[in-house]
Design an enzyme around this catalytic site. Sequence first.
Site, mmCIF file in Angstrom:
data_model
loop_
_atom_site.group_PDB
_atom_site.id
_atom_site.type_symbol
_atom_site.label_atom_id
_atom_site.label_comp_id
_atom_site.label_asym_id
_atom_site.label_seq_id
_atom_site.Cartn_x
_atom_site.Cartn_y
_atom_site.Cartn_z
ATOM 1 N N HIS A 194 -43.759 64.673 13.561
ATOM 2 C CA HIS A 194 -42.762 63.666 13.215
ATOM 3 C C HIS A 194 -41.977 63.339 14.486
ATOM 4 O O HIS A 194 -41.505 64.255 15.180
ATOM 5 C CB HIS A 194 -41.779 64.221 12.184
ATOM 6 C CG HIS A 194 -42.305 64.286 10.781
ATOM 7 N ND1 HIS A 194 -43.461 64.934 10.445
ATOM 8 C CD2 HIS A 194 -41.804 63.778 9.625
ATOM 9 C CE1 HIS A 194 -43.650 64.824 9.129
ATOM 10 N NE2 HIS A 194 -42.650 64.126 8.606
ATOM 11 N N GLU A 197 -38.345 58.908 13.804
ATOM 12 C CA GLU A 197 -37.863 58.531 12.464
ATOM 13 C C GLU A 197 -36.354 58.278 12.633
ATOM 14 O O GLU A 197 -35.907 57.134 12.608
ATOM 15 C CB GLU A 197 -38.138 59.660 11.460
ATOM 16 C CG GLU A 197 -37.598 59.390 10.056
ATOM 17 C CD GLU A 197 -37.757 60.585 9.091
ATOM 18 O OE1 GLU A 197 -37.914 61.732 9.547
ATOM 19 O OE2 GLU A 197 -37.699 60.351 7.859
ATOM 20 N N ASP A 276 -42.469 61.671 0.754
ATOM 21 C CA ASP A 276 -41.998 62.579 -0.305
ATOM 22 C C ASP A 276 -41.836 61.761 -1.585
ATOM 23 O O ASP A 276 -40.714 61.415 -1.974
ATOM 24 C CB ASP A 276 -40.654 63.201 0.112
ATOM 25 C CG ASP A 276 -40.770 63.957 1.420
ATOM 26 O OD1 ASP A 276 -41.273 65.093 1.390
ATOM 27 O OD2 ASP A 276 -40.401 63.394 2.464
HETATM 28 N N1 HPA Z 1 -38.909 63.877 7.987
HETATM 29 C C1 HPA Z 1 -38.740 65.122 8.447
HETATM 30 N N2 HPA Z 1 -39.003 66.189 7.708
HETATM 31 C C2 HPA Z 1 -39.449 66.024 6.469
HETATM 32 C C3 HPA Z 1 -39.623 64.768 5.944
HETATM 33 C C4 HPA Z 1 -39.349 63.635 6.745
HETATM 34 O O1 HPA Z 1 -39.499 62.471 6.379
HETATM 35 N N3 HPA Z 1 -40.064 64.948 4.678
HETATM 36 C C5 HPA Z 1 -40.149 66.283 4.466
HETATM 37 N N4 HPA Z 1 -39.765 66.936 5.551
HETATM 38 ZN ZN ZN Z 2 -42.467 63.279 6.638
#
Ligand code: HPA
Ligand code: ZN
EC number: 3.5.4.2
Length: 316
Positions: A194, A197, A276
């Site tokens: 990730h 974001e 999620d």
């Molecule tokens: N971002 C970071 N961590 C996470 C996310 C997300 O969108 N969903 C579940 N853990």
């Molecule tokens: Zn995620």
Amino acid sequence: MYDWLNALPKAELHLHLEGSLEPELLFRLAQRNGVALPWPDIDALRGAYNYHNLQEFLDLYYMGADVLRTERDFYDLTWAYLQKCREQNVVHTEPFFDPQTHTDRGVPFEVVVNGISQALEDGRKQLGVTSGLILSFLRHLPEEQAMRTLEAALPYRDAFIAVGLDSSEQGFPPRLFQRVFDRARAEGLPAVAHAGEEGPPEYIWEALDLLKVLRIDHGVRAAEDPELIARLIDEQIPLTVCPLSNTRLRVFDHMRDHNILSLLDAGVKVTVNSDDPAYFGGYVNENFHALYEHLGMSQAQAQALADNSLDARIAK
Ligand code: HPA
Ligand code: ZN
């Protein structure tokens, strides 16, 4: 258009199994395991699904995961998600799980991995949904704990296709995890992470250059850095974008402000994912619907997004 979108064969590449825990199953597992919940009923829990940022969501997500205790719980969670895949013509999925969320509560690693793996195998055989599991490290915890998690996972090496990095992004840059990703690569495990974001474009550069990831999860803040966008296009690095998640967590104020189609039209290899779904109001098809409703996505754009998802699989 809705029927056409629903029937489109697609892959899901950004899905946290713990985030597919629907309130009904959450309450059922709490009862089965004798876990006391802070919410009196399902409506009260749903009422708490009102977040202003990633951290507010994560606080709830980790609380919800506390009902997962036994191998059967992890099986039931994964099986419910795979049935959704079947319903939505998600023909392939590469879900994440967060082992530390469970091992830190005293649930043994093998309980988690056995329950999930058995359901994935039954999904292949009984539903025709192919899959590959991604072991994700929690970045708000120290790298040594990620390293210990990787070591605990190595006896189950064949259960995974890759490692990932998730949880609270701001203040936890990818460079903090370079050694554990080096170790995973030495064991033959590819990586995703990730980045971008809530965090800045620099975190995407670090994920690419230091963690050597094959895909970026989210990555929408790459749009702030033209040099980075040029690289993503040049190297055709997939971004696993999650539109409903991004609007629910206020990465974008409104779906009409989302940049996924601009990135697609610019030549970035973007894909549509649910992140999620139990917490953000929809699975993959609802994400496609939202792009059609608010951004005027064409059939050609939807086809390109679905083709990208199949092409960006790690498990081929
Ligand atoms: N971002 C970071 N961590 C996470 C996310 C997300 O969108 N969903 C579940 N853990
Ligand atoms: Zn995620």
